[in-house]
Design a protein around this motif. Sequence first.
Motif, PDB file in Angstrom:
ATOM      1  N   VAL A 189     -24.441  56.475   6.754  1.00 16.15           N
ATOM      2  CA  VAL A 189     -23.093  56.555   7.316  1.00 16.15           C
ATOM      3  C   VAL A 189     -22.848  55.311   8.147  1.00 16.15           C
ATOM      4  N   LYS A 190     -21.714  54.624   7.864  1.00 15.27           N
ATOM      5  CA  LYS A 190     -21.444  53.332   8.478  1.00 15.27           C
ATOM      6  C   LYS A 190     -20.016  53.241   8.997  1.00 15.27           C
ATOM      7  N   PRO A 191     -19.805  52.607  10.154  1.00 14.66           N
ATOM      8  CA  PRO A 191     -18.443  52.217  10.531  1.00 14.66           C
ATOM      9  C   PRO A 191     -17.939  51.212   9.500  1.00 14.66           C
ATOM     10  N   ALA A 192     -16.682  51.292   9.122  1.00 14.40           N
ATOM     11  CA  ALA A 192     -16.170  50.403   8.073  1.00 14.40           C
ATOM     12  C   ALA A 192     -16.093  48.956   8.521  1.00 14.40           C
ATOM     13  N   ASN A 193     -15.923  48.716   9.817  1.00 14.19           N
ATOM     14  CA  ASN A 193     -15.645  47.362  10.283  1.00 14.19           C
ATOM     15  C   ASN A 193     -16.652  46.827  11.277  1.00 14.19           C
ATOM     16  N   LEU A 194     -17.910  47.076  11.036  1.00 12.75           N
ATOM     17  CA  LEU A 194     -18.950  46.519  11.904  1.00 12.75           C
ATOM     18  C   LEU A 194     -20.069  45.947  11.064  1.00 12.75           C
ATOM     19  N   GLY A 195     -20.853  45.074  11.672  1.00 11.19           N
ATOM     20  CA  GLY A 195     -22.023  44.515  11.018  1.00 11.19           C
ATOM     21  C   GLY A 195     -23.213  44.616  11.945  1.00 11.19           C
ATOM     22  N   SER A 196     -24.247  43.810  11.668  1.00  6.43           N
ATOM     23  CA  SER A 196     -25.464  43.783  12.484  1.00  6.43           C
ATOM     24  C   SER A 196     -26.140  45.138  12.585  1.00  6.43           C
ATOM     25  N   SER A 197     -25.868  46.027  11.650  1.00  7.26           N
ATOM     26  CA  SER A 197     -26.478  47.358  11.580  1.00  7.26           C
ATOM     27  C   SER A 197     -26.082  48.264  12.746  1.00  7.26           C
ATOM     28  N   ILE A 198     -25.054  47.893  13.490  1.00  8.08           N
ATOM     29  CA  ILE A 198     -24.615  48.705  14.621  1.00  8.08           C
ATOM     30  C   ILE A 198     -23.865  49.933  14.115  1.00  8.08           C
ATOM     31  N   GLY A 199     -24.227  51.109  14.635  1.00  5.73           N
ATOM     32  CA  GLY A 199     -23.531  52.346  14.298  1.00  5.73           C
ATOM     33  C   GLY A 199     -23.931  52.947  12.966  1.00  5.73           C
ATOM     34  N   ILE A 200     -24.930  52.392  12.294  1.00  3.02           N
ATOM     35  CA  ILE A 200     -25.362  52.902  10.995  1.00  3.02           C
ATOM     36  C   ILE A 200     -26.506  53.890  11.177  1.00  3.02           C
ATOM     37  N   SER A 201     -26.412  55.034  10.492  1.00  2.00           N
ATOM     38  CA  SER A 201     -27.455  56.051  10.572  1.00  2.00           C
ATOM     39  C   SER A 201     -27.781  56.580   9.191  1.00  2.00           C
ATOM     40  N   VAL A 213     -22.154  60.874  11.485  1.00  2.00           N
ATOM     41  CA  VAL A 213     -20.707  60.662  11.524  1.00  2.00           C
ATOM     42  C   VAL A 213     -20.243  60.545  12.975  1.00  2.00           C
ATOM     43  N   GLU A 214     -20.785  61.382  13.853  1.00  2.00           N
ATOM     44  CA  GLU A 214     -20.408  61.341  15.269  1.00  2.00           C
ATOM     45  C   GLU A 214     -20.733  59.968  15.871  1.00  2.00           C
ATOM     46  N   VAL A 215     -21.843  59.379  15.456  1.00  2.00           N
ATOM     47  CA  VAL A 215     -22.209  58.044  15.945  1.00  2.00           C
ATOM     48  C   VAL A 215     -21.227  57.006  15.409  1.00  2.00           C
ATOM     49  N   ALA A 216     -20.953  57.070  14.102  1.00  2.00           N
ATOM     50  CA  ALA A 216     -20.111  56.054  13.461  1.00  2.00           C
ATOM     51  C   ALA A 216     -18.686  56.052  14.003  1.00  2.00           C
ATOM     52  N   ILE A 217     -18.104  57.239  14.247  1.00  2.00           N
ATOM     53  CA  ILE A 217     -16.708  57.289  14.707  1.00  2.00           C
ATOM     54  C   ILE A 217     -16.558  56.780  16.138  1.00  2.00           C
ATOM     55  N   HIS A 218     -17.686  56.563  16.808  1.00  2.00           N
ATOM     56  CA  HIS A 218     -17.626  55.969  18.150  1.00  2.00           C
ATOM     57  C   HIS A 218     -17.257  54.488  18.052  1.00  2.00           C
ATOM     58  N   TYR A 219     -17.563  53.866  16.905  1.00  2.00           N
ATOM     59  CA  TYR A 219     -17.359  52.425  16.741  1.00  2.00           C
ATOM     60  C   TYR A 219     -16.143  52.061  15.903  1.00  2.00           C
ATOM     61  N   ASP A 220     -15.657  52.981  15.065  1.00  2.00           N
ATOM     62  CA  ASP A 220     -14.526  52.652  14.199  1.00  2.00           C
ATOM     63  C   ASP A 220     -13.835  53.942  13.781  1.00  2.00           C
ATOM     64  N   HIS A 221     -12.552  53.848  13.444  1.00  2.00           N
ATOM     65  CA  HIS A 221     -11.828  55.042  12.998  1.00  2.00           C
ATOM     66  C   HIS A 221     -11.919  55.231  11.491  1.00  2.00           C
ATOM     67  N   ARG A 222     -12.426  54.213  10.768  1.00  2.00           N
ATOM     68  CA  ARG A 222     -12.641  54.314   9.324  1.00  2.00           C
ATOM     69  C   ARG A 222     -14.143  54.333   9.057  1.00  2.00           C
ATOM     70  N   ILE A 223     -14.576  55.325   8.280  1.00  2.00           N
ATOM     71  CA  ILE A 223     -16.008  55.551   8.086  1.00  2.00           C
ATOM     72  C   ILE A 223     -16.349  55.572   6.604  1.00  2.00           C
ATOM     73  N   LEU A 224     -17.552  55.087   6.298  1.00  2.00           N
ATOM     74  CA  LEU A 224     -18.045  55.081   4.932  1.00  2.00           C
ATOM     75  C   LEU A 224     -19.363  55.847   4.887  1.00  2.00           C
ATOM     76  N   ALA A 225     -19.431  56.854   4.021  1.00  2.00           N
ATOM     77  CA  ALA A 225     -20.681  57.562   3.736  1.00  2.00           C
ATOM     78  C   ALA A 225     -21.141  57.068   2.372  1.00  2.00           C
ATOM     79  N   GLU A 226     -22.340  56.501   2.315  1.00  2.00           N
ATOM     80  CA  GLU A 226     -22.781  55.797   1.114  1.00  2.00           C
ATOM     81  C   GLU A 226     -24.100  56.372   0.590  1.00  2.00           C
ATOM     82  N   LYS A 227     -24.198  56.428  -0.723  1.00  2.00           N
ATOM     83  CA  LYS A 227     -25.419  56.905  -1.363  1.00  2.00           C
ATOM     84  C   LYS A 227     -26.605  56.055  -0.938  1.00  2.00           C
ATOM     85  N   GLY A 228     -27.692  56.711  -0.536  1.00  2.00           N
ATOM     86  CA  GLY A 228     -28.900  55.996  -0.168  1.00  2.00           C
ATOM     87  C   GLY A 228     -29.793  55.780  -1.379  1.00  2.00           C
ATOM     88  N   VAL A 229     -30.695  54.825  -1.248  1.00  2.00           N
ATOM     89  CA  VAL A 229     -31.673  54.540  -2.298  1.00  2.00           C
ATOM     90  C   VAL A 229     -33.059  54.781  -1.711  1.00  2.00           C
TER      91      VAL A 229
END
Length: 398
Positions: A189-201, A213-229
């Motif tokens: 789960v990632k904030p849509a508009n951040l880098g440097s691995s900040i807010g990613i879980s 999701v609770e962590v990610a929405i602290h950094y951005d209002h748009r969130i991406l949930a992505e398939k892991g490998v």
Amino acid sequence: MKKQVAVFFGGRSAEHDVSIITGLQLMDNADIAKYDLIPVYITREGAWFTGEALRNIETFKHFDPQTKGLLPCWLSPVAGERALKAEVTRTFGKKIQSYPIDVAIPAMHGMHGEDGTLQGLFELADIPYVGPAVLGSACGMDKIVMKSVFRDNGIPVLDAVAFDRGEFELDREGVLDRIEGALPYPIFVKPANLGSSIGISKATDRASLREAVEVAIHYDHRILAEKGVNHLKEVNCSVLGIGARAETSELEEPVSWKEFLTFEEKYMRGGKGAKSSGGKGGMASLDRKIPAEITPEQAQLIREISLQAFAALDCCGVVRIDYIIDLDEAKIFLNEINTLPGSFAFYLWEPKGMPYRQLIDRLVELAQERFAIKTKNAFAFQSALLQSQGGGAKGSKR
């Protein structure tokens, strides 16, 4: 004659500190025989300052706007002025001093700098600048839009679910159901508009998904949930150039000591060895294998995709594109593009015989080349519309 080069760093972003390191590194390595460097620091609150004290990293450890030599400043948006304005206090009052700018280098990461906002100001001011233009910067910053553009261009990306903070707050369980219905665990789960691995879980079940999701929405209002490998290898490639005249760097394989690269891994390890004014810490301090330990066929495919992605976003300057190789399925996925990469990815060009100083020269050249291309566009169109109006435009219709 020396070029007047303004270097912008800091900013209202969670990646503020990383940007400081990138800016200081660049100024430490630029050829002072060719450039007069003008440091422009943007605080976390959005205040702008210039002054020689900004060349020393100690200034930022406990930043004080009253530090001797620091001047409040701003960039004039008036086309053709191309000047940084600074407020200088004199014995008989304050005076506005102008610093001409030939080229701007935004050493910025994240929101309010890498996302096209600062680039828009440079466009208004008619100043040549390093990096992609407004469109490429904005698309590259927003992971949701970025994935959509790349997918439409036939570039392989991982499956994902996008949503916003409002949706989640309105129906938490419904959003979690939608994610679980579309993606298998693990899920990143990632904030849509951040880098440097900040807010990613990383989420492995519903409870950790909710927390992510609770962590990610602290950094951005748009969130991406992505398939892991589950079984993967990370590989990064840099691209340098403009339009069809772009080339790829050596490939790197970051060595992670956790399940994915955290902020601390990218920037804190080895940081004590950096020079006091920036040195070559930052992304350069990350443990990595160069070249990446992959097959020649995989390396060639990554280079081809990188050039395709660079063109798809109409990029210019230097970018770093990060890939995930699914080792179980032998598939390559583009993870993200960094339009203003940490340390300007100089460490990927040094193995190809391009030292950082030469990379900076090339970035300045590309900024001016892109500006020359832009000046060939027509920006005015004379019409008889206004002359055709009577005493007022109330009755006009389109």
